[in-house]
Design a protein around this motif. Structure first.
Motif, PDB file in Angstrom:
ATOM      1  N   ASN A 135      -3.287  43.767  54.406  1.00  0.00           N
ATOM      2  CA  ASN A 135      -4.000  42.755  55.197  1.00  0.00           C
ATOM      3  C   ASN A 135      -3.765  41.343  54.692  1.00  0.00           C
ATOM      4  N   ARG A 136      -3.703  41.200  53.384  1.00  0.00           N
ATOM      5  CA  ARG A 136      -3.408  39.866  52.839  1.00  0.00           C
ATOM      6  C   ARG A 136      -2.028  39.415  53.295  1.00  0.00           C
ATOM      7  N   LEU A 137      -1.062  40.341  53.185  1.00  0.00           N
ATOM      8  CA  LEU A 137       0.314  39.982  53.546  1.00  0.00           C
ATOM      9  C   LEU A 137       0.442  39.673  55.026  1.00  0.00           C
ATOM     10  N   LYS A 138      -0.220  40.474  55.857  1.00  0.00           N
ATOM     11  CA  LYS A 138      -0.027  40.276  57.306  1.00  0.00           C
ATOM     12  C   LYS A 138      -0.708  38.982  57.773  1.00  0.00           C
ATOM     13  N   ASN A 139      -1.815  38.617  57.126  1.00  0.00           N
ATOM     14  CA  ASN A 139      -2.442  37.343  57.477  1.00  0.00           C
ATOM     15  C   ASN A 139      -1.528  36.173  57.120  1.00  0.00           C
ATOM     16  N   LEU A 193       4.049  37.679  70.661  1.00  0.00           N
ATOM     17  CA  LEU A 193       3.615  39.072  70.541  1.00  0.00           C
ATOM     18  C   LEU A 193       3.242  39.446  69.103  1.00  0.00           C
ATOM     19  N   PRO A 194       4.063  39.081  68.104  1.00  0.00           N
ATOM     20  CA  PRO A 194       3.647  39.392  66.729  1.00  0.00           C
ATOM     21  C   PRO A 194       2.322  38.733  66.343  1.00  0.00           C
ATOM     22  N   LEU A 195       2.104  37.498  66.811  1.00  0.00           N
ATOM     23  CA  LEU A 195       0.837  36.831  66.483  1.00  0.00           C
ATOM     24  C   LEU A 195      -0.344  37.608  67.085  1.00  0.00           C
ATOM     25  N   LEU A 196      -0.161  38.078  68.327  1.00  0.00           N
ATOM     26  CA  LEU A 196      -1.223  38.862  68.967  1.00  0.00           C
ATOM     27  C   LEU A 196      -1.439  40.171  68.216  1.00  0.00           C
ATOM     28  N   LEU A 197      -0.331  40.799  67.819  1.00  0.00           N
ATOM     29  CA  LEU A 197      -0.441  42.086  67.126  1.00  0.00           C
ATOM     30  C   LEU A 197      -1.118  41.917  65.765  1.00  0.00           C
ATOM     31  N   LEU A 198      -0.791  40.812  65.081  1.00  0.00           N
ATOM     32  CA  LEU A 198      -1.308  40.619  63.724  1.00  0.00           C
ATOM     33  C   LEU A 198      -2.759  40.161  63.715  1.00  0.00           C
ATOM     34  N   TYR A 199      -3.125  39.320  64.685  1.00  0.00           N
ATOM     35  CA  TYR A 199      -4.477  38.753  64.663  1.00  0.00           C
ATOM     36  C   TYR A 199      -5.406  39.358  65.709  1.00  0.00           C
ATOM     37  N   SER A 255       8.864  33.158  56.781  1.00  0.00           N
ATOM     38  CA  SER A 255       8.539  34.145  57.804  1.00  0.00           C
ATOM     39  C   SER A 255       9.490  35.349  57.780  1.00  0.00           C
ATOM     40  N   PHE A 256      10.801  35.064  57.824  1.00  0.00           N
ATOM     41  CA  PHE A 256      11.779  36.165  57.869  1.00  0.00           C
ATOM     42  C   PHE A 256      11.688  37.011  56.594  1.00  0.00           C
ATOM     43  N   GLY A 257      11.590  36.324  55.455  1.00  0.00           N
ATOM     44  CA  GLY A 257      11.584  37.034  54.168  1.00  0.00           C
ATOM     45  C   GLY A 257      10.364  37.913  54.013  1.00  0.00           C
ATOM     46  N   LEU A 258       9.203  37.411  54.442  1.00  0.00           N
ATOM     47  CA  LEU A 258       7.985  38.212  54.289  1.00  0.00           C
ATOM     48  C   LEU A 258       7.991  39.392  55.253  1.00  0.00           C
ATOM     49  N   ALA A 259       8.494  39.185  56.479  1.00  0.00           N
ATOM     50  CA  ALA A 259       8.567  40.292  57.439  1.00  0.00           C
ATOM     51  C   ALA A 259       9.445  41.409  56.873  1.00  0.00           C
ATOM     52  N   PHE A 260      10.594  41.019  56.304  1.00  0.00           N
ATOM     53  CA  PHE A 260      11.508  42.010  55.720  1.00  0.00           C
ATOM     54  C   PHE A 260      10.839  42.695  54.528  1.00  0.00           C
ATOM     55  N   PHE A 261      10.158  41.889  53.706  1.00  0.00           N
ATOM     56  CA  PHE A 261       9.479  42.421  52.526  1.00  0.00           C
ATOM     57  C   PHE A 261       8.448  43.472  52.929  1.00  0.00           C
ATOM     58  N   MET A 262       7.669  43.176  53.955  1.00  0.00           N
ATOM     59  CA  MET A 262       6.617  44.106  54.378  1.00  0.00           C
ATOM     60  C   MET A 262       7.193  45.420  54.882  1.00  0.00           C
ATOM     61  N   LEU A 263       8.299  45.321  55.590  1.00  0.00           N
ATOM     62  CA  LEU A 263       8.914  46.559  56.081  1.00  0.00           C
ATOM     63  C   LEU A 263       9.427  47.408  54.919  1.00  0.00           C
ATOM     64  N   ARG A 283      -1.601  49.923  60.926  1.00  0.00           N
ATOM     65  CA  ARG A 283      -0.397  49.845  60.094  1.00  0.00           C
ATOM     66  C   ARG A 283       0.879  49.857  60.946  1.00  0.00           C
ATOM     67  N   THR A 284       0.886  50.725  61.964  1.00  0.00           N
ATOM     68  CA  THR A 284       2.066  50.818  62.835  1.00  0.00           C
ATOM     69  C   THR A 284       2.302  49.505  63.570  1.00  0.00           C
ATOM     70  N   MET A 285       1.206  48.896  64.029  1.00  0.00           N
ATOM     71  CA  MET A 285       1.335  47.638  64.773  1.00  0.00           C
ATOM     72  C   MET A 285       1.799  46.502  63.848  1.00  0.00           C
ATOM     73  N   ILE A 286       1.349  46.535  62.599  1.00  0.00           N
ATOM     74  CA  ILE A 286       1.794  45.518  61.638  1.00  0.00           C
ATOM     75  C   ILE A 286       3.296  45.686  61.381  1.00  0.00           C
ATOM     76  N   GLY A 287       3.712  46.939  61.280  1.00  0.00           N
ATOM     77  CA  GLY A 287       5.147  47.222  61.115  1.00  0.00           C
ATOM     78  C   GLY A 287       5.934  46.746  62.328  1.00  0.00           C
ATOM     79  N   LEU A 288       5.374  47.033  63.517  1.00  0.00           N
ATOM     80  CA  LEU A 288       6.043  46.618  64.749  1.00  0.00           C
ATOM     81  C   LEU A 288       6.157  45.089  64.806  1.00  0.00           C
TER      82      LEU A 288
END
Lengths: 400, 245
Positions: free
Chosen positions: A233-237, A292-298, A206-214, A305-310
């Motif tokens: 979208n693949r990454l955020k799912n 909150l991230p789960l709500l934002l992502l799904y 989780s931590f690594g992918l969040a950092f990777f996406m940013l 894009r901004t919400m995925i970043g957030l």
């Protein structure tokens, strides 16, 4: 699907030097903070004989855990043969190395005697999990470097799958080692569980992918390279699944604790009576960092894009809260020497230890993040880590 | 390799001990003769035939703070100038224990318990945290990198970290900023045939001796009255045992 084309980031630009300057400065401040701590001694920090590992360890463990997680994207491409992730594999490997380097810098500079690094590298006690980790970290650097080489040097492309498999297995062992630093400590209620090893692995996803996406989104934004929705979208799912998996482990950890009388204290402390730690758990880790991230992502914002970043930023904030609770909360909670008894002494037996992060500790920790980002900035300009385009028509196999 | 190190160690020890002996014989022959009577032969390695231990009788009416004071004096502790109270070194502390339901209360001194299977030694990455063959657990201050993992691992909270530069240390207890330290059972005194400082002032409430020798006072007392270990559930088999807890 168009042909994939990797290209260095143009180095001789104002933007590049700006980032280099900012990250360099953060790194430098971190080093100066460490010098200040070492020169005076740890009395200038919030750490004590009760809370012996403080904020620098929170940053160091975050970076080290995120390092192995950042490698996941490459592993999915090479080991699990998902071609959609192949364009991201180089960045994934490089970011993993940079995160590990940043974490190790913090860990080293927080030692009481960092000048004795040579002792740590030459005198080994092979029963110590720290000693295993020294080999796991250096091995990780070497293996991922080879892995990157097989990806980036065409004649060796046929070895990528094998190198990727080795790196994947190594990273699982590495995070097991990081989790075991805590998991094998029988003396403290918060740590005495083998559950911490797999929990740290899923936290790393989780931590690594969040950092990777940013890092991915920022580097494409600031270099004006196209980044299509297909990749994001693949990454955020996937990120959402990892966040939920961490939540699952947190629930199991606390339920297991609450069920056995001798571990009930620590979970009751974190969940209800722990003051700052209870606040960090419910509000920051669970509320801001998980729900909150789960709500934002799904939710309906899932394509924004901004919400995925957030969401990624919130996951990282939640990650810090989680590690703060594990590392510092776990030490602040009094050690039980006489079960069922009320205990007091001049050495703070039987009371919740107080700890407040000091500025130098925070600056040293941030310095580690600075080192990571500085290395990433230099790397993307020096070598072909980033595809020139990640637009949908380039990466989506079903694109018209 | 080992034999080479041993040889070097031996010759160094011989030299150091020889010099001390020569100086001692010249200056104060009386003191020297008294001390060597019970002292360990420093030219030989520590033997595992001996296991030093302590038996602490908490039922005796003793002011345990005297033990703390003796320890502080012996090892030159308490010389921190900047450290907060929670950062200062304590080798031995008095713990007050009260049973919430019955109201029964007692006090006992707690220090490094010199475990047979010390977690601090297991976790130390460099081997600085070590157990001597005679059971004394201590930190090699030249090898400690200050990672504090041993402090995380110790179930007795027996260790302290030096948070600042120290001056005027005792030559027998070298202490330095950035290293971890703890009760070393007054190894300097024990090697000289003397009792640990806390034992000396304990008015007989702490008995020190060889746990491996069935004829020693401590073994006889343990055989007669038994002894209790703190956190016996961890099966670390501490060398420090208690009566009345």
């Amino acid at each position: 699907m168009k042909k994939l084309h990797f290209l260095e980031v143009e180095g001789n630009t104002k933007g590049f030097y700006t980032f280099l300057g900012i990250f360099g400065l953060i790194s430098l401040i971190g080093v100066l903070a460490a010098y200040y701590m070492e020169h005076h001694g740890h009395y200038v920090t919030g750490m004590s004989n009760q809370v012996v590992w403080g904020t620098p360890h929170v940053f160091a463990i975050f970076l080290i855990v995120a390092a192995s997680g950042a490698l996941n994207v490459a592993s999915i491409s090479s080991v699990f043969a998902k071609t959609a992730y192949k364009p991201l594999a180089r960045l994934s490997g490089m970011l993993a190395m940079a995160l590990l380097a940043g974490g190790l810098v913090v860990l080293l500079l927080d030692l009481g005697r960092p000048d004795r690094l040579i002792v740590a590298m030459t005198k080994f006690n092979f029963v110590s999990i720290f000693t295993w980790n020294i080999f796991l970290y250096t091995g990780f650097m070497g293996i991922v470097a080879i892995y990157l080489w097989t990806m980036m040097d065409r004649p060796y492309n046929n070895l990528t799958k094998k190198a990727g498999m080795l790196a994947f297995i190594w990273r699982l062992i590495l995070t097991t080692g990081t989790g075991s630093i805590f998991g094998f400590l029988i003396s403290r209620e918060a740590y005495d569980t083998a559950l911490l090893a797999p929990m740290f692995i899923i936290m790393s996803f989780s931590f690594g992918l969040a950092f990777f996406m940013l890092v991915l989104m920022a580097s494409y934004k600031y270099t004006d390279r196209p980044l299509g929705d297909y990749v994001i979208n693949r990454l955020k799912n996937l990120l959402g699944v990892f966040v939920a998996a961490v939540l699952y482990f947190v629930i199991v950890y606390h339920i297991t604790n609450l069920y056995s009388a001798d571990h009930r204290g620590i979970s009751a402390f974190v969940l209800s009576s722990g003051g700052i730690y209870t606040f960090l758990f419910w509000v920051v880790q669970i509320g801001l960092g998980t729900i909150l991230p789960l709500l934002l992502l799904y939710g309906p914002t899932g394509k924004n894009r901004t919400m995925i970043g957030l969401a990624s930023v919130l996951i990282i904030i939640g990650a810090f809260a989680q590690l703060y609770i594990i590392i510092i909360g776990g030490q602040a909670y009094p050690m039980v020497m006489f079960p069922g008894m009320e205990v007091s002494s001049s050495f703070y037996d039987g009371v919740v230890a107080s700890y407040a992060p000091s500025l130098p500790e925070v600056l040293l920790g941030l310095g580690g993040v600075g080192v990571t980002l500085l290395l990433v900035t230099i790397a993307v300009a020096a070598l072909k880590f980033l595809p020139a385009s990640l637009a949908d028509e380039v990466v989506d196999p079903h694109a018209k | 390799m080992t034999s080479k190190i041993e040889k070097e160690d031996l010759s160094r020890r011989n030299f150091v001990f020889g010099s001390i002996a020569a100086a001692g014989l010249t200056v104060a022959p009386g003191v020297m003769l008294y001390q060597t009577a019970n002292a360990r032969d420093l030219s030989k390695p520590v033997s595992s035939k001996v296991r030093w231990g302590m038996l602490i009788d908490t039922t005796k009416d003793v002011d345990w703070n005297k033990c703390v004071e003796a320890c502080v004096k012996e090892h030159g502790l308490g010389n921190e100038e900047h450290s907060r109270a929670d950062q200062r070194t304590q080798y031995i502390r008095v713990v007050d224990v009260k049973n919430k339901t019955t109201g029964y209360s007692m006090s006992l001194p707690v220090m490094c318990q010199h475990c047979e299977k010390p977690p601090c030694v297991d976790v130390c990455p460099t081997g600085a945290s070590m157990k001597r063959e005679d059971g004394i657990v201590l930190v090699d201050r030249h090898r400690c990198i200050g990672c504090r993992y041993c402090m995380m691992a110790c179930p007795y909270k027996a260790r302290s970290f030096v948070h600042e530069t120290l001056t005027d240390q005792k030559t027998t207890t070298p202490r330095g900023k950035g290293c971890v330290e703890s009760c070393n059972m007054c190894v300097n005194r024990v090697d000289n045939g003397q009792l640990p400082a806390c034992v000396e002032v304990s008015e007989g409430a702490i008995v020190f001796g060889d746990l491996n020798d069935p004829e020693s006072d401590i073994s006889r007392l343990l055989a007669k009255h038994g002894g209790k270990q703190i956190r016996a559930d961890l099966k670390l088999n501490p060398g420090v045992q208690y009566q009345g807890i």
